[in-house]
Write a protein that holds these residues in place. Structure first.
Motif, PDB file in Angstrom:
ATOM      1  N   VAL A   1     -14.654  -0.746   7.735  1.00  0.00           N
ATOM      2  CA  VAL A   1     -14.078   0.599   7.778  1.00  0.00           C
ATOM      3  C   VAL A   1     -15.165   1.578   8.182  1.00  0.00           C
ATOM      4  N   ASP A   2     -14.763   2.759   8.655  1.00  0.00           N
ATOM      5  CA  ASP A   2     -15.758   3.754   9.029  1.00  0.00           C
ATOM      6  C   ASP A   2     -16.215   4.537   7.804  1.00  0.00           C
ATOM      7  N   ALA A   3     -17.113   5.484   8.024  1.00  0.00           N
ATOM      8  CA  ALA A   3     -17.765   6.178   6.923  1.00  0.00           C
ATOM      9  C   ALA A   3     -16.985   7.382   6.413  1.00  0.00           C
ATOM     10  N   TRP A   4     -15.734   7.557   6.826  1.00  0.00           N
ATOM     11  CA  TRP A   4     -14.905   8.651   6.312  1.00  0.00           C
ATOM     12  C   TRP A   4     -14.844   8.574   4.790  1.00  0.00           C
ATOM     13  N   ALA A   5     -15.014   9.720   4.129  1.00  0.00           N
ATOM     14  CA  ALA A   5     -15.098   9.747   2.673  1.00  0.00           C
ATOM     15  C   ALA A   5     -13.861   9.163   2.003  1.00  0.00           C
ATOM     16  N   GLY A   6     -12.690   9.331   2.621  1.00  0.00           N
ATOM     17  CA  GLY A   6     -11.460   8.818   2.025  1.00  0.00           C
ATOM     18  C   GLY A   6     -11.424   7.312   1.903  1.00  0.00           C
ATOM     19  N   ASN A   7     -12.257   6.617   2.682  1.00  0.00           N
ATOM     20  CA  ASN A   7     -12.271   5.154   2.598  1.00  0.00           C
ATOM     21  C   ASN A   7     -12.964   4.646   1.340  1.00  0.00           C
TER      22      ASN A   7
ATOM     23  N   TRP B   1      -1.890   3.027   0.561  1.00  0.00           N
ATOM     24  CA  TRP B   1      -1.912   2.096   1.694  1.00  0.00           C
ATOM     25  C   TRP B   1      -2.312   0.694   1.239  1.00  0.00           C
ATOM     26  N   ILE B   2      -3.269   0.610   0.313  1.00  0.00           N
ATOM     27  CA  ILE B   2      -3.662  -0.693  -0.222  1.00  0.00           C
ATOM     28  C   ILE B   2      -2.451  -1.397  -0.824  1.00  0.00           C
ATOM     29  N   ARG B   3      -1.653  -0.664  -1.574  1.00  0.00           N
ATOM     30  CA  ARG B   3      -0.493  -1.260  -2.243  1.00  0.00           C
ATOM     31  C   ARG B   3       0.611  -1.627  -1.245  1.00  0.00           C
ATOM     32  N   LEU B   4       0.886  -0.726  -0.313  1.00  0.00           N
ATOM     33  CA  LEU B   4       2.017  -0.918   0.597  1.00  0.00           C
ATOM     34  C   LEU B   4       1.728  -1.921   1.710  1.00  0.00           C
ATOM     35  N   VAL B   5       0.504  -1.890   2.247  1.00  0.00           N
ATOM     36  CA  VAL B   5       0.191  -2.669   3.454  1.00  0.00           C
ATOM     37  C   VAL B   5      -0.783  -3.804   3.181  1.00  0.00           C
ATOM     38  N   VAL B   6      -1.892  -3.487   2.524  1.00  0.00           N
ATOM     39  CA  VAL B   6      -2.964  -4.464   2.408  1.00  0.00           C
ATOM     40  C   VAL B   6      -2.604  -5.609   1.467  1.00  0.00           C
ATOM     41  N   GLU B   7      -2.062  -5.299   0.305  1.00  0.00           N
ATOM     42  CA  GLU B   7      -1.745  -6.366  -0.652  1.00  0.00           C
ATOM     43  C   GLU B   7      -0.772  -7.393  -0.078  1.00  0.00           C
ATOM     44  N   PRO B   8       0.356  -6.976   0.571  1.00  0.00           N
ATOM     45  CA  PRO B   8       1.214  -7.985   1.205  1.00  0.00           C
ATOM     46  C   PRO B   8       0.498  -8.768   2.302  1.00  0.00           C
ATOM     47  N   ALA B   9      -0.376  -8.093   3.061  1.00  0.00           N
ATOM     48  CA  ALA B   9      -1.113  -8.791   4.130  1.00  0.00           C
ATOM     49  C   ALA B   9      -2.064  -9.823   3.553  1.00  0.00           C
TER      50      ALA B   9
ATOM     51  N   MET C   1      -4.431  11.317   6.493  1.00  0.00           N
ATOM     52  CA  MET C   1      -4.591  10.511   5.297  1.00  0.00           C
ATOM     53  C   MET C   1      -5.553  11.192   4.322  1.00  0.00           C
ATOM     54  N   SER C   2      -5.423  10.837   3.044  1.00  0.00           N
ATOM     55  CA  SER C   2      -6.314  11.310   1.993  1.00  0.00           C
ATOM     56  C   SER C   2      -6.758  10.116   1.165  1.00  0.00           C
ATOM     57  N   SER C   3      -7.655  10.349   0.223  1.00  0.00           N
ATOM     58  CA  SER C   3      -8.101   9.265  -0.650  1.00  0.00           C
ATOM     59  C   SER C   3      -6.929   8.666  -1.416  1.00  0.00           C
ATOM     60  N   ASP C   4      -6.061   9.525  -1.966  1.00  0.00           N
ATOM     61  CA  ASP C   4      -4.910   9.041  -2.735  1.00  0.00           C
ATOM     62  C   ASP C   4      -3.947   8.240  -1.861  1.00  0.00           C
ATOM     63  N   LEU C   5      -3.725   8.712  -0.636  1.00  0.00           N
ATOM     64  CA  LEU C   5      -2.828   7.987   0.260  1.00  0.00           C
ATOM     65  C   LEU C   5      -3.441   6.667   0.701  1.00  0.00           C
ATOM     66  N   ASN C   6      -4.758   6.626   0.791  1.00  0.00           N
ATOM     67  CA  ASN C   6      -5.426   5.378   1.143  1.00  0.00           C
ATOM     68  C   ASN C   6      -5.231   4.323   0.051  1.00  0.00           C
TER      69      ASN C   6
END
Length: 421
Positions: free
Chosen positions: A226-232, A137-145, A129-134
């Motif tokens: 979430v963990d401290a990974w920069a992409g988050n 992910w918000i659009r594809l997974v989190v918003e419907p959830a 994963m990358s920042s852009d893909l994250n």
């Protein structure tokens, strides 16, 4: 060394501070509204040191369907809730040289996503994963959830919480990172809109500041760890607009306080490892190492973990994170794990009519015993979570060869533990 001791002491202090802050914040959220997200990596084909050989055989030939599949990886990104449920669809990020799917592959991936209904798929050159893909992910997974969560907001009154309010200044140091990120990101976008309109800027920008401040400091309805990974960091603005308050777990402490690391990822990898081992044995490995095969397998595993039979195990994952955790929340202590729920059972033959194969797995939803082929054919894919009271099997029922099976499962835990991040 003294440096290591100082480092350990600092980490311990950060863990204590995180737990105390979480304990304070969780008073404003139902258990079903506290989520944890994390990633884990898989090889396209898991390698194993275990072999089958005839007694007395001088040489044992090892075979892998593809060396490339053992060296290339993909990522699964998943969420669980404090009350023991899976949240949203499972996200897979495949390794594609160009970082995108070609037209034909992309169309097939989209078709399977719609067919399976519980996974979303992205791609990157590394399979990570990358920042852009994250943000995607918000659009594809989190918003419907979130939309589904909010539609059921009135369904759970079992846990009283304090009235919702803005948590913008709940930290000792003032404004939280996600509120600040949300404000800065939205304000830049709004200012650009004022510039595009032309005319007087002061009034437009003043209205923008008021609107954005309200959006980014509104009462949160969901708490996401979430963990401290920069992409988050990239998800903070968009998550905040969805009513999600993001909390970052301190570095080097996820093994202690991240629920998915504490008790879920190991079980998830053990499940996938069992399927891989059996696929080698049944000469079905090629059916689970292609892009389509991985999507099918991961969809099935994610579906099995959605069973209420796993509710206690997922709830237990929070026991090191949440200071208010109580053993009274569990249906059993200790909770049943993957091997008890799915791989220790009495049936010796597949229960699909006319199938002569040996049973490999017990469905966590209905208790039916299946061979690997019928499991992969989605014989027991359950669109709706089953009712725990309607399960048709006794979790304590064991196979006749219980001791051998238990020994094999313990060996597999040791093998696949090295794969766990």
């Amino acid at each position: 060394s003294s440096a290591e001791k100082r480092h350990d002491s600092q980490t311990l202090r950060q863990i204590d501070e995180f737990r105390e802050l979480l304990n304070h914040r969780r008073k404003y959220f139902h258990r079903r509204s506290i989520w944890n997200m994390d990633q884990t990596g898989f090889s396209y084909e898991l390698a194993t040191e275990r072999t089958l050989s005839n007694k007395g055989e001088r040489d044992t030939v090892l075979f892998a369907s593809s060396r490339n599949k053992q060296t290339h990886s993909y990522t699964a990104q998943l969420m669980i809730s404090r009350d023991g449920r899976l949240i949203g669809d499972l996200l897979l990020c495949f390794q594609e040289r160009s970082g995108t799917f070609g037209p034909k592959v992309g169309a097939k991936v989209q078709e399977l996503q719609e067919l399976y209904g519980n996974i979303k798929v992205l791609a990157s050159p590394s399979g990570k994963m990358s920042s852009d893909l994250n943000v995607e992910w918000i659009r594809l997974v989190v918003e419907p959830a979130v939309n589904l969560h909010n539609s059921r907001a009135n369904d759970d009154s079992s846990q009283p919480v304090l009235p919702a309010r803005s948590l913008v200044r709940s930290d000792v140091e003032g404004i939280d990172d996600d509120d600040e990120a949300c404000y800065g990101s939205r304000l830049r976008s709004s200012y650009q809109g004022c510039d595009d309109l032309g005319g007087p800027q002061d009034a437009c920008r003043g209205q923008s500041r008021a609107r954005v401040a309200a959006e980014c400091t509104s009462p949160a309805t969901i708490l996401l760890l979430v963990d401290a990974w920069a992409g988050n960091r990239a998800i903070h603005p968009d998550a905040r607009l969805l009513g999600i308050k993001v909390m970052t777990i301190p570095e080097r402490s996820t093994a202690e306080v991240q629920p998915l690391d504490v008790g879920f990822m190991r079980q998830y990898k053990l499940f996938v490892g069992r399927i891989t081992n059996q696929a080698h044995f049944d000469d079905l490995i090629s059916t689970i190492t292609t892009r389509e095969g991985i999507m099918n397998m991961q969809s099935l595993v994610w579906n099995q973990f959605s069973s209420p039979m796993y509710r206690s195990m997922i709830t237990w994952c929070w026991h090191k994170t949440d200071l208010s955790y109580s053993s009274e929340e569990l249906e059993s202590d200790p909770p049943a794990l993957v091997r008890q729920i799915q791989f220790n059972f009495g049936a010796s033959e597949c229960q699909v009519e006319g199938c002569p194969q040996n049973a490999f797995i017990r469905c966590a939803h209905c208790g039916k015993a299946l061979c690997l082929e019928h499991f992969l054919n989605r014989t027991c894919f359950h669109d709706r979570p089953s009712d725990p009271e309607s399960t048709s099997f006794d979790i304590n029922s064991q196979s006749a060869d219980e001791d051998t099976q238990e020994s094999d499962l313990e060996d597999e835990e040791m093998i696949f533990n090295s794969e766990i991040e």
